[in-house]
Design an enzyme around this catalytic site. Sequence first.
Site, short mmCIF file in Angstrom:
data_model
loop_
_atom_site.label_atom_id
_atom_site.label_comp_id
_atom_site.label_asym_id
_atom_site.label_seq_id
_atom_site.Cartn_x
_atom_site.Cartn_y
_atom_site.Cartn_z
N ARG A 63 -6.99 35.47 -4.79
CA ARG A 63 -6.96 36.15 -6.09
C ARG A 63 -8.29 36.77 -6.48
O ARG A 63 -8.33 37.65 -7.35
CB ARG A 63 -6.47 35.19 -7.19
CG ARG A 63 -4.98 34.93 -7.07
CD ARG A 63 -4.43 34.08 -8.20
NE ARG A 63 -2.98 33.96 -8.06
CZ ARG A 63 -2.24 33.00 -8.58
NH1 ARG A 63 -2.82 32.04 -9.30
NH2 ARG A 63 -0.94 32.98 -8.41
N ASP A 111 -5.06 29.55 -13.49
CA ASP A 111 -4.10 30.61 -13.17
C ASP A 111 -4.33 31.88 -14.01
O ASP A 111 -3.72 32.92 -13.74
CB ASP A 111 -2.67 30.11 -13.38
CG ASP A 111 -2.31 29.02 -12.37
OD1 ASP A 111 -2.85 29.04 -11.25
OD2 ASP A 111 -1.50 28.15 -12.70
C1 S3P Z 1 -0.24 23.35 -10.78
C2 S3P Z 1 -1.56 23.12 -10.49
C3 S3P Z 1 -2.52 24.19 -10.15
C4 S3P Z 1 -1.99 25.56 -10.56
C5 S3P Z 1 -0.57 25.76 -10.17
C6 S3P Z 1 0.32 24.71 -10.81
C7 S3P Z 1 0.64 22.21 -11.11
O1 S3P Z 1 -2.71 24.19 -8.75
O2 S3P Z 1 -2.79 26.57 -10.00
O3 S3P Z 1 -0.11 27.03 -10.58
O4 S3P Z 1 1.76 22.43 -11.62
O5 S3P Z 1 0.24 21.07 -10.88
P1 S3P Z 1 -3.80 23.23 -8.02
O6 S3P Z 1 -3.30 21.83 -8.10
O7 S3P Z 1 -3.85 23.73 -6.60
O8 S3P Z 1 -5.08 23.47 -8.76
#
Ligand code: S3P
Length: 427
Positions: free
Chosen positions: A342, A311
């Site tokens: 992004r 992120d």
């Molecule tokens: C998250 C996992 C990530 C991240 C998101 C929050 C989580 O996503 O980008 O902001 O809380 O498990 P992905 O599982 O799609 O990588």
Amino acid sequence: MKLEPWAAPLQRTMQLPGDKSITHRAMLFSVLAQGPMVVRGWLDAQDTRSSLNVARALGVSVTQTANGDLVLHGPGAAAMREPDEVLDCGNSGTTMRLTAGLLSGLHGIAVLSGDSSLRRRPMARVAEPLRAIGVTVLTRRDGQAPLIVQGGPHSGGAVRLPIASAQVKSALLLAGLSADRPVQVAEPVRTRDHTERMLRAMGADLTVEGTTVTIHPGSVRGMEVQVPGDPSSAAFWAAAAALMPGSRLHLAGVLLNPSRIGFYRVLERMGVQITMRIARQEPEPVGDLIIEGGALRGVRVAGAEVPDLVDEIPLVALLAARAEGESLITGAGELRVKESDRIHATVDGLSRMGARIAELPDGFQIEGVPSLSGAEVDAYDDHRIAMMLTVASAIATGPTWLHGSESVAISYPEFFQQMHSAQRGAG
Ligand code: S3P
């Protein structure tokens, strides 16, 4: 929103809002818990409100104490309520994907939908592995939401995930609690492990070996969750400090889980002085970060470290845009399927501000420049792009006009207020 460059470096101590990932989990896992879940320091933002509303629709009663703690009484897995209406996950991928797994144990059906951004995001990645362990999940033909989950008996078993996603891993682990036999999830690379830590603290029988997690069917109990400061929100201030020589920023009470602090490791590689003081380790590592601004050098980011800063990569691109020399970020194709594309949004915004940045299919190639200039830029309705461009505007020459600033309410409603007070303090 018109944004002016900052007059002076950042020299202050800041408290961060609660961690988004941990807040989502505390809210959603309360559905399954026997006994109350007490959540302190939770993030009150649009995304986590989506999870709270979903938890309510599945039978959780929500009260708040005088000091703001949430007390969540869940129905327990066996008595999860079949929702009357579509579960609205808003803009939140975490809400939708985790809930898809949670619903595996429901006696009945539920429909999950969300805003236009969420309805464009890939959901086959969670539907397919859930189907592989016997759960009935329907998506639209293109693998997008709305989703329909029909809960009930499901076999469990072993799944190998092709994509590194903590959200998908979490959905499978939640489904494992109500499966006939254990669920074993193998990830391509390690991703954030908040679900493993919280479920284990709630009494789940869960083991981790390398990148494979195994969960046994069973019940979980409520617990007290003290939500630490969000390192992804802290990253905007850390980046601002790193970009302004003479800054000294103290970030207090931040989540320092190794699977979440890749950004700070990259900052160190770029030449930023960072002091980390860990105050406690369990159930999640928490402590303080002190960041001192100075000269930045170019960096390479690739492969297995990407999930640890997934992120924060738009912020790395901003830092690289002002660093000495060339930077290369690859293996970050997942950025294209976040709240916005992004990679495209970052290149669009930063190149309008004078950065020398090229879009790669899975990342960026960046040649540092001595300064950025204010411009008219677009956040693409994406909270993290809005905040990254705001930090860029702080070090630019001349004012910046930002479209889509209201998206910060997704994860950090106090962002602009804190920014104004930081500027006053600095100024
Ligand atoms: C998250 C996992 C990530 C991240 C998101 C929050 C989580 O996503 O980008 O902001 O809380 O498990 P992905 O599982 O799609 O990588």
